[in-house]
Write a protein that holds these residues in place. Structure first.
Motif, PDB file in Angstrom:
ATOM      1  N   THR A  35       0.828  -1.201   0.000  1.00 47.65           N
ATOM      2  CA  THR A  35       0.000   0.000   0.000  1.00 47.65           C
ATOM      3  C   THR A  35       0.869   1.259   0.000  1.00 47.65           C
ATOM      4  O   THR A  35       0.516   2.249  -0.637  1.00 47.65           O
ATOM      5  CB  THR A  35      -0.945   0.023   1.214  1.00 47.65           C
ATOM      6  N   ARG A  48     -11.268   5.224  -0.333  1.00 46.96           N
ATOM      7  CA  ARG A  48     -10.519   4.154   0.320  1.00 46.96           C
ATOM      8  C   ARG A  48     -11.485   3.500   1.291  1.00 46.96           C
ATOM      9  O   ARG A  48     -11.976   4.161   2.206  1.00 46.96           O
ATOM     10  CB  ARG A  48      -9.353   4.816   1.057  1.00 46.96           C
ATOM     11  N   VAL A  51     -12.952  -3.208   3.733  1.00 47.41           N
ATOM     12  CA  VAL A  51     -13.983  -4.181   3.372  1.00 47.41           C
ATOM     13  C   VAL A  51     -14.211  -5.180   4.501  1.00 47.41           C
ATOM     14  O   VAL A  51     -15.327  -5.615   4.740  1.00 47.41           O
ATOM     15  CB  VAL A  51     -13.596  -4.916   2.066  1.00 47.41           C
ATOM     16  N   ARG A  54     -10.063 -11.336   5.737  1.00 48.06           N
ATOM     17  CA  ARG A  54     -10.094 -12.575   4.970  1.00 48.06           C
ATOM     18  C   ARG A  54      -9.042 -13.512   5.542  1.00 48.06           C
ATOM     19  O   ARG A  54      -7.951 -13.080   5.905  1.00 48.06           O
ATOM     20  CB  ARG A  54      -9.784 -12.281   3.506  1.00 48.06           C
ATOM     21  N   VAL A  68      -8.698  -6.398   4.399  1.00 52.38           N
ATOM     22  CA  VAL A  68      -9.000  -6.209   2.979  1.00 52.38           C
ATOM     23  C   VAL A  68      -9.476  -4.776   2.783  1.00 52.38           C
ATOM     24  O   VAL A  68     -10.373  -4.304   3.495  1.00 52.38           O
ATOM     25  CB  VAL A  68     -10.088  -7.201   2.501  1.00 52.38           C
ATOM     26  N   GLU A  69      -8.848  -4.073   1.824  1.00 51.53           N
ATOM     27  CA  GLU A  69      -9.213  -2.700   1.499  1.00 51.53           C
ATOM     28  C   GLU A  69      -9.408  -2.573   0.004  1.00 51.53           C
ATOM     29  O   GLU A  69      -8.768  -3.279  -0.772  1.00 51.53           O
ATOM     30  CB  GLU A  69      -8.083  -1.726   1.872  1.00 51.53           C
ATOM     31  N   GLU A  70     -10.275  -1.646  -0.400  1.00 56.97           N
ATOM     32  CA  GLU A  70     -10.439  -1.319  -1.811  1.00 56.97           C
ATOM     33  C   GLU A  70     -10.237   0.173  -1.991  1.00 56.97           C
ATOM     34  O   GLU A  70     -10.811   0.976  -1.267  1.00 56.97           O
ATOM     35  CB  GLU A  70     -11.812  -1.758  -2.310  1.00 56.97           C
ATOM     36  N   TRP A  71      -9.381   0.521  -2.955  1.00 61.01           N
ATOM     37  CA  TRP A  71      -9.102   1.902  -3.279  1.00 61.01           C
ATOM     38  C   TRP A  71      -9.610   2.177  -4.685  1.00 61.01           C
ATOM     39  O   TRP A  71      -9.581   1.302  -5.549  1.00 61.01           O
ATOM     40  CB  TRP A  71      -7.601   2.187  -3.264  1.00 61.01           C
ATOM     41  N   PHE A  82      -9.904   0.381  -9.830  1.00 63.67           N
ATOM     42  CA  PHE A  82     -10.263  -0.123  -8.506  1.00 63.67           C
ATOM     43  C   PHE A  82      -9.199  -1.127  -8.078  1.00 63.67           C
ATOM     44  O   PHE A  82      -8.947  -2.109  -8.777  1.00 63.67           O
ATOM     45  CB  PHE A  82     -11.646  -0.780  -8.549  1.00 63.67           C
ATOM     46  N   ARG A  84      -7.593  -3.666  -5.119  1.00 63.86           N
ATOM     47  CA  ARG A  84      -7.939  -4.455  -3.926  1.00 63.86           C
ATOM     48  C   ARG A  84      -6.653  -4.912  -3.249  1.00 63.86           C
ATOM     49  O   ARG A  84      -5.766  -5.462  -3.899  1.00 63.86           O
ATOM     50  CB  ARG A  84      -8.793  -5.662  -4.314  1.00 63.86           C
ATOM     51  N   GLU A  86      -5.024  -7.071   0.097  1.00 61.38           N
ATOM     52  CA  GLU A  86      -5.194  -8.019   1.189  1.00 61.38           C
ATOM     53  C   GLU A  86      -3.879  -8.060   1.948  1.00 61.38           C
ATOM     54  O   GLU A  86      -2.831  -8.307   1.356  1.00 61.38           O
ATOM     55  CB  GLU A  86      -5.555  -9.412   0.662  1.00 61.38           C
ATOM     56  N   LYS A  92      -5.406  -7.187  -6.813  1.00 63.62           N
ATOM     57  CA  LYS A  92      -6.283  -7.105  -7.979  1.00 63.62           C
ATOM     58  C   LYS A  92      -6.380  -5.665  -8.459  1.00 63.62           C
ATOM     59  O   LYS A  92      -6.505  -4.747  -7.657  1.00 63.62           O
ATOM     60  CB  LYS A  92      -7.671  -7.624  -7.607  1.00 63.62           C
TER      61      LYS A  92
END
Length: 99
Positions: A35, A48, A51, A54, A68-71, A82, A84, A86, A92
């Motif tokens: 990150t 940001r 989620v 996991r 787990v984060e999604e930016w 987008f 992802r 972990e 991703k």
């Protein structure tokens, strides 16, 4: 901020393009980048979102719980990206074209 993401997702078509790299203003990011690397090369995302957690298995067979984060970045040339993460690692990259 969640309303912004929901608005973006509603405005986007269902087609998605997955990639293993993404060019940012300050260089290229790749899957498995941290990150901190992504943020130093791409800057702050437009959103940001945490989620959840996991469970993943490491190379020794042990299970660990990771965040787990999604930016989201964009739009850039009509595309939103987008990302992802972990366990602070990029897993991703999806690109979606806005309308």
């Amino acid at each position: 901020m969640k309303k912004l993401i929901c608005s973006l997702l509603i405005a986007l078509p269902l087609t998605t393009h997955a990639s293993s790299t993404l060019r940012c203003d300050s260089g290229l990011i790749s899957l498995q980048d941290s990150t901190s690397i992504v943020s130093s090369k791409c800057g702050e995302p437009i959103s940001r979102e945490f989620v959840g957690y996991r469970e993943v298995q490491d190379e020794y067979g042990f299970y660990n719980e990771v965040a787990v984060e999604e930016w989201a970045y964009g739009p850039r040339n009509g595309m939103f990206q987008f990302l992802r993460f972990e366990g602070n690692r990029l897993i991703k990259i999806d690109s979606k074209r806005g309308r």
